[in-house]
Motif scaffolding. Structure first.
Motif, short mmCIF file in Angstrom:
data_model
loop_
_atom_site.label_atom_id
_atom_site.label_comp_id
_atom_site.label_asym_id
_atom_site.label_seq_id
_atom_site.Cartn_x
_atom_site.Cartn_y
_atom_site.Cartn_z
N UNK A 40 0.81 -1.30 0.01
CA UNK A 40 0.05 0.04 0.00
C UNK A 40 0.82 1.27 0.07
N UNK A 41 2.15 1.07 0.50
CA UNK A 41 2.98 2.26 0.53
C UNK A 41 3.73 2.40 -0.74
N UNK A 42 3.50 1.70 -1.80
CA UNK A 42 4.33 1.94 -3.05
C UNK A 42 4.10 3.21 -3.55
N UNK A 43 4.96 4.08 -3.72
CA UNK A 43 4.80 5.38 -4.53
C UNK A 43 4.44 6.40 -3.61
N UNK A 44 4.29 6.05 -2.25
CA UNK A 44 3.93 7.10 -1.12
C UNK A 44 4.96 7.31 -0.30
N UNK A 45 5.02 8.58 0.18
CA UNK A 45 6.01 8.64 1.33
C UNK A 45 5.71 9.83 2.04
N UNK A 46 6.00 10.01 3.48
CA UNK A 46 5.66 11.04 4.56
C UNK A 46 6.34 12.30 3.93
N UNK A 47 5.43 13.45 3.82
CA UNK A 47 5.82 14.80 3.82
C UNK A 47 6.22 15.33 4.94
N UNK A 48 7.29 16.30 4.79
CA UNK A 48 7.67 16.92 5.96
C UNK A 48 6.86 18.38 6.13
N UNK A 49 6.02 18.42 7.02
CA UNK A 49 5.13 19.69 7.04
C UNK A 49 6.04 20.75 7.66
N UNK A 50 5.56 21.74 6.90
CA UNK A 50 6.21 23.27 7.11
C UNK A 50 6.24 23.68 8.70
N UNK A 51 7.12 23.88 9.21
CA UNK A 51 7.24 24.39 10.56
C UNK A 51 7.56 26.14 10.46
#
Length: 310
Positions: free
Chosen positions: A22-33
């Motif tokens: 299910x994670x194929x092609x997906x990655x966690x984005x780093x939100x803007x702080x």
């Protein structure tokens, strides 16, 4: 009230591994702080000594005198301080609540199983983005830690721990969330992100002191597990509930019992939600029957979202 679905009450390693698809092609984005804490790639700007000189800017209250840029100060006639670019740890730390209340569910699977599935998917997604992944287990007599590591091997270490912690968790041993947060302060390195998976029932007064300290230094998200029976009482009648070896009969025909039942769950959950909203911490409410990939999708977005229900 226990689900009968396969792997509904216990965490299964093969299912956690299969979620990698299910994670194929997906990655966690780093939100803007804020600029001082913004993580972009492998480096981040900090007021302090780092690896490489970045730039000089006007001195601000609180800047260290030892970082003064005397040449620019003399040339411009205004005090300037140096900024350095510092290498930061890229990684995701998953904090798993294993308290007895998590071993409950009336829709498809227990909260504990859905939490482990969500943690597994997040681990695979983080690894796909090049992040190291670690985990911390608390509650249920568990005091486990998996140091962050990269690649498939790092994810598998986390998944095995999730399975082992679920198997070993005690049915009655409770641990407050604040104690887990104290442990997390030691494990979280600059630049690491934290995802807390809990039903919120372990939130205590000390949590309101410790969570702001972590939120001020790290990107935090909360996956808040819930069950339909916690949101509203069942139809009037007498029901048997089991907690370990203890068996209780509750009469939901009594209006007082129905009111107290809903209030108990709502108070604990809303306490954590309100604190997270105050701190700008993202909260995703997750049911045991929810589509996991769709539920976790908000964590792929760059913008910060207060509360998402899945």
């Amino acid at each position: 009230m226990s689900p009968s679905h396969t792997n509904a009450t216990r965490v299964a390693l093969d299912e956690l591994i299969a979620l990698g698809a299910l994670a194929h092609g997906a990655s966690l984005m780093k939100s803007r702080r804020s600029p001082a804490l913004r993580a972009g790639g492998n480096t981040s700007r900090w007021r302090g000594r780092g690896v490489d000189f970045r730039e000089s800017r006007i001195y601000q209250a609180g800047d260290e005198i030892r970082h003064m840029d005397w040449r620019v100060t003399a040339r411009s006639g205004k005090p300037h301080t140096k900024l350095f670019e510092e290498e930061r740890e890229q990684g995701l730390l998953l904090a798993m609540d294993l308290n007895p209340g998590m071993r409950f569910g009336t829709r498809v699977r227990f909260k504990s199983v859905q939490a482990a599935r969500a943690a597994a998917l997040l681990a695979w997604m983080a690894s796909a983005g090049g992040d190291r992944v670690g985990a911390l287990g608390f509650g249920g007599g568990i005091n486990g830690e998996v140091k962050p590591a990269g690649g498939r091997r790092g994810v598998l270490h986390v998944l095995r721990a999730l399975r082992d912690w679920d198997t070993a968790a005690d049915a009655v041993a409770q641990e407050p969330l604040s104690r887990a947060l104290s442990r997390l302060r030691r494990l979280l390195l600059p630049g690491m992100r934290l995802v807390l998976l809990t039903d919120g029932f372990s939130t205590d007064a000390e949590t309101e002191k410790l969570l702001p300290q972590l939120a001020g230094r790290h990107d935090i998200a909360v996956v808040l597990l819930r069950d339909a029976l916690e949101l509203a009482p069942p139809p009037p009648g007498r029901y048997a509930l089991h907690l370990g070896a203890t068996r209780r009969i509750l009469d939901f025909g009594d209006a007082r019992v129905r009111g107290a039942w809903t209030e108990r769950f709502t108070t604990s959950r809303e306490r954590l939600i309100a604190l997270c909203k105050k701190l700008g911490v993202r909260v995703i409410e997750l049911d045991g029957h929810a589509d996991l990939r769709r539920a976790i999708a908000p964590l792929l977005a760059r913008s910060r979202i207060s509360t998402v229900v899945a």
